[in-house]
Design a protein around this motif. Sequence first.
Motif: not given
Length: 299
Positions: A17, A21, A13
């Motif tokens: 992340s 984006d 994770v």
Amino acid sequence: MRRIAWILLTFVVATSSFANDERLERLNPEHRKWFEEEVNYIITDNEKEVFLQLETLEERENFIIAFWRKRDPNPATPENEFKVEHYRRLEYANKFLGRETVRPGWRTDRGRYYIILGEPREIQRFDGYNDLVSTQLWFYEGDTKLGLPSFFYLVFFKRHDIGEYELSHPIVDGPSTLLRGQLSYAYDAQAEQVLDRLTEISPELARASRSFDTSEPPDLIGGRASLGTDIMLARVEESPKRVIRTDYADAYLRHGSRVDAEYSFNFVPSRSVFSVLAGPEGTPFVSFSVEIDPQNFTM
């Protein structure tokens, strides 16, 4: 086992992340390659956030200059030794460590750790054994200031003796995955036989199959793998980020809406002291001083 799964999930994770984006779409191909490939393993989360907030090409170029300047071990020399070594590792990983796969070398397990840690002190290769899959044992001397063991292993293997080399995790994979015909690793007589065979081939390989940290005492009776490997691997992943001061990124996150980006990227840590002194006829004077550490001066 739940603890291991949670650690792995947390790592996935954390590393993905920024991969999803939407701001990545605003980057030109050169800057996106720099962000996603070239510095993927050494850039901090704060620096990632700042880079994705920047609006112009000029700001991003200034950021990249500041990024490497902050990592220059000797600003007095014309060459940035850290940057040169980093790109040497990246080139080596892409040229030699991705040959068994269609993926670029920097994305493989061996490529990732080579880029982070550099050249191993020693590599032992195990090929041509009837009952052992192709395996490599990498030896490293760790920087204890970064929370790493003074000496540790990494084990890479070809699962079922096909495909690319993968990191062999002592708990997730277990020693049995290094041997052909072993389906799972259980703490029973079969596990003892597995460890006996690995010990015959290489005592160090048998030890590394249970823990990468040589300072941990091995379980000589049950042969259980150590949980400490997860902590060690997490520290290895973070090690290139823990030695860098990211004041310039923090300054931009705090003042970016009010201060020009170029000023923030040239931010110099300092301390200030002031006092109000009474002058002639009671006239107040403000005495103000700024202290800058010698290493932050560029001569």
